[in-house]
Structures are given as C-alpha cells and as structure tokens.
Design a protein around this motif. Structure first.
Motif, mmCIF file in Angstrom:
data_model
loop_
_atom_site.group_PDB
_atom_site.id
_atom_site.type_symbol
_atom_site.label_atom_id
_atom_site.label_comp_id
_atom_site.label_asym_id
_atom_site.label_seq_id
_atom_site.Cartn_x
_atom_site.Cartn_y
_atom_site.Cartn_z
ATOM 1 N N GLY A 69 0.794 -1.218 0.000
ATOM 2 C CA GLY A 69 0.000 0.000 0.000
ATOM 3 C C GLY A 69 0.828 1.271 0.000
ATOM 4 O O GLY A 69 0.289 2.359 -0.199
ATOM 5 N N ARG A 70 2.134 1.146 0.240
ATOM 6 C CA ARG A 70 3.004 2.331 0.265
ATOM 7 C C ARG A 70 4.051 2.293 -0.850
ATOM 8 O O ARG A 70 4.426 3.336 -1.384
ATOM 9 C CB ARG A 70 3.718 2.429 1.618
ATOM 10 N N PHE A 71 4.541 1.104 -1.186
ATOM 11 C CA PHE A 71 5.587 0.952 -2.202
ATOM 12 C C PHE A 71 4.996 0.318 -3.450
ATOM 13 O O PHE A 71 4.083 -0.523 -3.365
ATOM 14 C CB PHE A 71 6.706 0.054 -1.684
ATOM 15 N N THR A 72 5.538 0.706 -4.594
ATOM 16 C CA THR A 72 5.134 0.124 -5.870
ATOM 17 C C THR A 72 6.369 -0.221 -6.682
ATOM 18 O O THR A 72 7.219 0.646 -6.918
ATOM 19 C CB THR A 72 4.255 1.090 -6.673
ATOM 20 N N ILE A 73 6.444 -1.480 -7.092
ATOM 21 C CA ILE A 73 7.556 -1.916 -7.937
ATOM 22 C C ILE A 73 7.092 -1.977 -9.388
ATOM 23 O O ILE A 73 5.939 -2.334 -9.667
ATOM 24 C CB ILE A 73 8.108 -3.289 -7.470
ATOM 25 N N SER A 74 7.976 -1.604 -10.302
ATOM 26 C CA SER A 74 7.662 -1.654 -11.731
ATOM 27 C C SER A 74 8.944 -1.957 -12.488
ATOM 28 O O SER A 74 10.046 -1.794 -11.952
ATOM 29 C CB SER A 74 7.055 -0.328 -12.191
ATOM 30 N N ARG A 75 8.791 -2.388 -13.728
ATOM 31 C CA ARG A 75 9.972 -2.682 -14.540
ATOM 32 C C ARG A 75 9.708 -2.359 -15.998
ATOM 33 O O ARG A 75 8.558 -2.335 -16.442
ATOM 34 C CB ARG A 75 10.401 -4.144 -14.381
ATOM 35 N N ASP A 76 10.796 -2.113 -16.708
ATOM 36 C CA ASP A 76 10.734 -1.884 -18.146
ATOM 37 C C ASP A 76 11.609 -2.965 -18.778
ATOM 38 O O ASP A 76 12.841 -2.897 -18.703
ATOM 39 C CB ASP A 76 11.257 -0.474 -18.481
ATOM 40 N N ASN A 77 10.989 -3.957 -19.360
ATOM 41 C CA ASN A 77 11.745 -5.097 -19.904
ATOM 42 C C ASN A 77 12.628 -4.674 -21.079
ATOM 43 O O ASN A 77 13.701 -5.235 -21.282
ATOM 44 C CB ASN A 77 10.793 -6.204 -20.330
ATOM 45 N N ALA A 78 12.206 -3.699 -21.838
ATOM 46 C CA ALA A 78 12.997 -3.249 -22.991
ATOM 47 C C ALA A 78 14.286 -2.553 -22.545
ATOM 48 O O ALA A 78 15.303 -2.610 -23.237
ATOM 49 C CB ALA A 78 12.169 -2.313 -23.853
ATOM 50 N N LYS A 79 14.229 -1.898 -21.389
ATOM 51 C CA LYS A 79 15.392 -1.163 -20.890
ATOM 52 C C LYS A 79 16.140 -1.906 -19.796
ATOM 53 O O LYS A 79 17.156 -1.425 -19.299
ATOM 54 C CB LYS A 79 14.957 0.206 -20.367
ATOM 55 N N ASN A 80 15.650 -3.067 -19.399
ATOM 56 C CA ASN A 80 16.266 -3.848 -18.314
ATOM 57 C C ASN A 80 16.371 -3.048 -17.021
ATOM 58 O O ASN A 80 17.422 -3.029 -16.366
ATOM 59 C CB ASN A 80 17.651 -4.373 -18.730
ATOM 60 N N THR A 81 15.306 -2.371 -16.685
ATOM 61 C CA THR A 81 15.300 -1.558 -15.470
ATOM 62 C C THR A 81 14.163 -1.983 -14.541
ATOM 63 O O THR A 81 13.146 -2.523 -14.981
ATOM 64 C CB THR A 81 15.134 -0.065 -15.783
ATOM 65 N N VAL A 82 14.383 -1.729 -13.257
ATOM 66 C CA VAL A 82 13.354 -1.954 -12.252
ATOM 67 C C VAL A 82 13.353 -0.747 -11.325
ATOM 68 O O VAL A 82 14.412 -0.214 -10.995
ATOM 69 C CB VAL A 82 13.582 -3.268 -11.475
ATOM 70 N N ASN A 83 12.157 -0.315 -10.953
ATOM 71 C CA ASN A 83 12.011 0.850 -10.110
ATOM 72 C C ASN A 83 11.212 0.501 -8.853
ATOM 73 O O ASN A 83 10.423 -0.442 -8.852
ATOM 74 C CB ASN A 83 11.277 1.967 -10.854
ATOM 75 N N LEU A 84 11.444 1.292 -7.819
ATOM 76 C CA LEU A 84 10.674 1.138 -6.589
ATOM 77 C C LEU A 84 10.225 2.521 -6.143
ATOM 78 O O LEU A 84 11.044 3.345 -5.733
ATOM 79 C CB LEU A 84 11.506 0.483 -5.491
ATOM 80 N N GLN A 85 8.930 2.785 -6.272
ATOM 81 C CA GLN A 85 8.357 4.037 -5.797
ATOM 82 C C GLN A 85 7.955 3.844 -4.342
ATOM 83 O O GLN A 85 7.142 2.970 -4.032
ATOM 84 C CB GLN A 85 7.142 4.423 -6.640
ATOM 85 N N MET A 86 8.529 4.647 -3.484
ATOM 86 C CA MET A 86 8.284 4.517 -2.050
ATOM 87 C C MET A 86 7.578 5.770 -1.548
ATOM 88 O O MET A 86 8.135 6.868 -1.604
ATOM 89 C CB MET A 86 9.611 4.322 -1.313
ATOM 90 N N ASN A 87 6.352 5.600 -1.094
ATOM 91 C CA ASN A 87 5.553 6.710 -0.573
ATOM 92 C C ASN A 87 5.289 6.525 0.914
ATOM 93 O O ASN A 87 5.394 5.408 1.433
ATOM 94 C CB ASN A 87 4.228 6.804 -1.329
ATOM 95 N N ASN A 88 4.911 7.596 1.566
ATOM 96 C CA ASN A 88 4.600 7.558 2.995
ATOM 97 C C ASN A 88 5.687 6.830 3.777
ATOM 98 O O ASN A 88 5.406 5.918 4.574
ATOM 99 C CB ASN A 88 3.241 6.902 3.225
ATOM 100 N N LEU A 89 6.909 7.247 3.546
ATOM 101 C CA LEU A 89 8.040 6.572 4.176
ATOM 102 C C LEU A 89 8.036 6.753 5.688
ATOM 103 O O LEU A 89 7.630 7.809 6.207
ATOM 104 C CB LEU A 89 9.352 7.092 3.586
#
Length: 120
Positions: free
Chosen positions: A65-85
């Motif tokens: 409910g606070r963090f969201t993980i996402s990835r871009d397979n074409a760019k070989n990247t993964v991100n972690l959006q961290m809210n309400n830390l």
C-alpha cells in the motif's frame, strides 16, 4: 559480465517519497524476476518487493500500500516508488535480478546498494 547500478537513495522526512531505480547491463539474454531487498546493520537482508518478467508483483507486508515496484523489460530496469516513508524503512536497499546469460544459464546478481534514511 553483468552489472546492476542503483540510484535514487537519500534522506527524506517521514511521510515523504523516494524513487529507486536499477539498470542492468552487460551480457544479458533475458531477465527473470527482479526485486528490491533491504538490510539494516545486525539484521538479515529482507525482501521488499519483486516482480516477474510478466509483471506479477509480490510485496513485504510492511510496505504493502506504500511501495510500488515496476519494470521496463525493454530497458532492463526496475524501479521502486516509495511513498509515505517511515523511519523503520531506513536501510540499505539492494537491487536483485535473475539474469539468463547467452549460454542460457541463470545467475543472480546484486547491485551495490543505496542508502535510504527516513528521519526528521
């Protein structure tokens, strides 16, 4: 060889947000699961979130409910959006990926870690 390079850590106040990014490069045929782990001194490294190549996600209960993980397979990247830390999110965050090499072997790689500090 494969490298995972992380960015985006830093100091943030409680309730704030940060976005971590990780880019994989090198001899990569494909990438299976990618994820983020964290570790504080004296404790074991723990899973924060991971994501399959198809986009299925999994989160630790403490960040749902606070963090969201996402990835871009074409760019070989993964991100972690961290809210309400929260202060208890303070840790070194590590990127992780299961790489399939051109020899079709599976190898797990880790990034160098990025510090996230949540403090007023």
């Amino acid at each position: 060889q494969v490298q995972l390079v992380e960015s985006g850590g830093g100091l943030v106040q409680p309730g704030g947000s940060l976005r971590l990014s990780c880019a994989a490069s090198g001899s990569i045929f494909s990438i299976n699961a990618m994820g983020w782990y964290r570790q504080v001194p004296g404790k074991q490294r723990e899973l924060v979130a991971d994501i399959t190549s198809g986009g299925s996600t999994n989160y630790a209960d403490s960040v749902k409910g606070r963090f969201t993980i996402s990835r871009d397979n074409a760019k070989n990247t993964v991100n972690l959006q961290m809210n309400n830390l929260k202060p208890e999110d303070t840790a070194v965050y590590y990127c992780n990926a299961e790489i399939v090499t051109y020899r079709l072997s599976k190898v797990t790689y880790w990034g160098q870690g990025t510090q996230v500090t949540v403090s007023s």
